[in-house]
Scaffold this motif. Sequence first.
Motif, PDB file in Angstrom:
ATOM      1  N   GLY A 245      48.375  49.219  31.959  1.00 28.85           N
ATOM      2  CA  GLY A 245      49.000  50.345  32.649  1.00 28.85           C
ATOM      3  C   GLY A 245      48.252  50.824  33.877  1.00 28.85           C
ATOM      4  N   CYS A 246      47.194  50.107  34.261  1.00 33.21           N
ATOM      5  CA  CYS A 246      46.384  50.542  35.416  1.00 33.21           C
ATOM      6  C   CYS A 246      46.953  50.062  36.750  1.00 33.21           C
ATOM      7  N   GLN A 283      48.616  55.810  45.851  1.00 29.48           N
ATOM      8  CA  GLN A 283      47.165  55.839  46.034  1.00 29.48           C
ATOM      9  C   GLN A 283      46.480  54.522  45.659  1.00 29.48           C
ATOM     10  N   ILE A 284      46.991  53.844  44.640  1.00 30.17           N
ATOM     11  CA  ILE A 284      46.279  52.653  44.140  1.00 30.17           C
ATOM     12  C   ILE A 284      46.217  51.558  45.197  1.00 30.17           C
ATOM     13  N   SER A 654      30.190  47.744  42.791  1.00 31.79           N
ATOM     14  CA  SER A 654      30.587  48.242  41.471  1.00 31.79           C
ATOM     15  C   SER A 654      31.703  47.398  40.870  1.00 31.79           C
ATOM     16  N   ILE A 655      32.625  46.925  41.696  1.00 32.41           N
ATOM     17  CA  ILE A 655      33.736  46.107  41.180  1.00 32.41           C
ATOM     18  C   ILE A 655      33.273  44.682  40.873  1.00 32.41           C
ATOM     19  N   PHE A 656      32.597  44.057  41.831  1.00 29.92           N
ATOM     20  CA  PHE A 656      32.246  42.646  41.667  1.00 29.92           C
ATOM     21  C   PHE A 656      30.975  42.434  40.841  1.00 29.92           C
ATOM     22  N   GLY A 657      30.154  43.470  40.738  1.00 35.05           N
ATOM     23  CA  GLY A 657      28.906  43.320  39.983  1.00 35.05           C
ATOM     24  C   GLY A 657      28.990  43.812  38.559  1.00 35.05           C
ATOM     25  N   PRO A 662      38.964  47.929  39.068  1.00 38.15           N
ATOM     26  CA  PRO A 662      39.378  47.578  40.427  1.00 38.15           C
ATOM     27  C   PRO A 662      40.482  48.466  40.996  1.00 38.15           C
ATOM     28  N   TRP A 663      41.348  49.023  40.133  1.00 36.61           N
ATOM     29  CA  TRP A 663      42.455  49.852  40.641  1.00 36.61           C
ATOM     30  C   TRP A 663      41.945  51.078  41.403  1.00 36.61           C
ATOM     31  N   THR A 664      40.701  51.479  41.142  1.00 39.44           N
ATOM     32  CA  THR A 664      40.131  52.671  41.782  1.00 39.44           C
ATOM     33  C   THR A 664      39.613  52.390  43.186  1.00 39.44           C
TER      34      THR A 664
END
Length: 710
Positions: A245-246, A283-284, A654-657, A662-664
């Motif tokens: 649901g993200c 926003q996403i 923060s996403i790749f590490g 990721p949606w944020t």
Amino acid sequence: MSAIQFEKNADNIVILTLDSPNQSANTMNADFRTALAETVEKLQADENIAGIIFRSNKKTFFAGGDLDELIQATPEHATEFFNMIEDMKAKLRYIETRGIPVAAALNGTALGGGWELAIGCHYRVALNDAKAKFGLPEVTLGLLPGGGGIVRMVRLLGLQNAFPFLMEGKQFAVDKAESLGLIHDTAESEQELLDKAIAWVKANPKSQQPFDVKGYKIPGGTPSTPAVAQMLAIAPAMLRDKTKGCYPAPEAIMAAAVEGAQVDVDTALTIESRYFTYLATGQISKNMIGTFWHGLNAIKSGASRPKDVAKWQATKVGILGAGMMGAGIAYATASKGIAVVLKDVSVEAAEKGKAYSQKLLDKKVSQGRLSAEKRDQILSLIHATADAADLQGCDLIIEAVFENQELKAKVTQEAEPHLTAEGIFASNTSTLPISGLANASNDQAKFIGLHFFSPVDKMQLVEIIKGKNTSAETLAKAYDYVQQIGKTPIVVNDSRGFFTSRVFGTFVQEGLRLLAEGVHPARIEMAALKAGMPVGPLAIQDEVSLTLSEHVANETRKALQAEGKDLLRSGADDVIQTMIHEFGRKGKAAGAGFYDYPEGGKKHLWDGLSKWQKDNDISEQEMIDRFLFVQSLDTLRCLEEGVLESTVDGNVGSIFGIGFAPWTGGALQFLNQYGLEKALVRANTLEAKYGERFKAPQLLKDKIGKAELI
């Protein structure tokens, strides 16, 4: 200059050359829309046209939508945005349905809007270029193909066959496009490309899209066809299980595809425009465009690299330690054509590390993705050895031995003398401060941290850590090497745990704290997945191993005590201690952790975790907030303390590490999109309930005071 150059040849064929002014690639921007309107006016005014050919004056055919423009679209602009999209599509539809042949001469990559433009033509001929890519990657940016891509792909391929290209954004090369029937012919040169397009137009004076021919049936059937209906009965549930649901984009794509397959083409195009407007003004998509497009492009262009240092390339790389990390770094390096010396304490251990590359390459050969000759060439670049003298002439040496300061010092001093005069030395530590490790070096200016992530062949990020004496030249060389091997670099300053390990630790610890508070482990794991994290904290802790976490915590405690500080024990520490020392459960590698790992069966949560279970009615949203806020607030602290130097590095890292949702758009963008004032209120509430780890950094208050985003 117009973005579309209009030329009518002696055969009355109109050749439309796409050439966006002031851009290196063609995009669907305001210039393109103006030029399209002018072009359609000219076409409408001239009845004596035998056909139309789209070609490009750029290195590629067409890059797609203008993301700078899309990121500006807000809900207040929804009606205006929808009308703009509909107007552009109506003009393209006029060209498509005029009744004369329309061809696309694809001289290179056509993605997103570029591919939509191509499949809006009746015939496609492509340059036979192995580097050319086609497809609709919009979903990876939280969008959908809004220029007719969903409608036409479904009608050309059928619902089931189109879904992977639409909902996963799968890209494909010329040969795959030919096998799918999406490319009709290929050419070896740009002249041949145009000649073939002209020849086809002449041979087909009356032409239309196959799906505009009366009686055309969508391959595989419509949603009411029994086999398709059966697939669609479970597809939404399967998709929801994947997205938790993200991510609204895959769900909107599925809806637009299924609804559009039940109506005529023009109605389907309008349905697609409505869903596109919903996503583009949401926003996403802004979060994802900001990080996955603008952020990654900034890093690729060297945003965190010292500007006044000449570009550099590694020619021979030494790797100390042939375990999982060392073997992975060797593979990543040799795969890019760089000579590697893989050293371990014995030749057998070094050869075992080299065998890891052999295994990965053999798999590629068996899949037809690599030739046996190329595999052998890559393997010949890796020299497995136990002799330090073989490191002679390396311009970069990376140590990837066990997380022990004394051992790292020993291998540094043994290897460093073999570097070239301008060579640099790097440590692949994940937690130990680089400035401390640099004390073992002869030249601390040439010492740096290169933190790779496991498994190296799959993980794109490399965290570059500057020690307090690391020179700008060394940083530039490290940055260049990371890009040379096709990875994404972020740059951080030295501190314990740096950025990624430190913030990653807060996520795992929050999961363990929830367990200690009596929350059912399945609820903990599900809340993390619904927050958008790829894996639950208990599963991740098993992967990392409980013993490693205990070792890192003990080393940190010792180091802090030496500085006259203390690391307070938490419920998370108690859980780790009990799991290891009372239950003998050390993690996945040991065969037992928070999960059981039955041989040949699926892993499942260990029922012994009931030891911690007690009444706890915490809501799922509260847990989601704890997971996201504990990481984002600590990321902001890293920025405030100077561990991070830029918001871009914080979001991408923060996403790749650490797999932050990721949606944020990343841990710092999470706070921006939440609303900084609202985030401060929520942080204060969480701090009052759960403690100081949720305390809002001063930087958050400063940004609110200045009405700035992070």
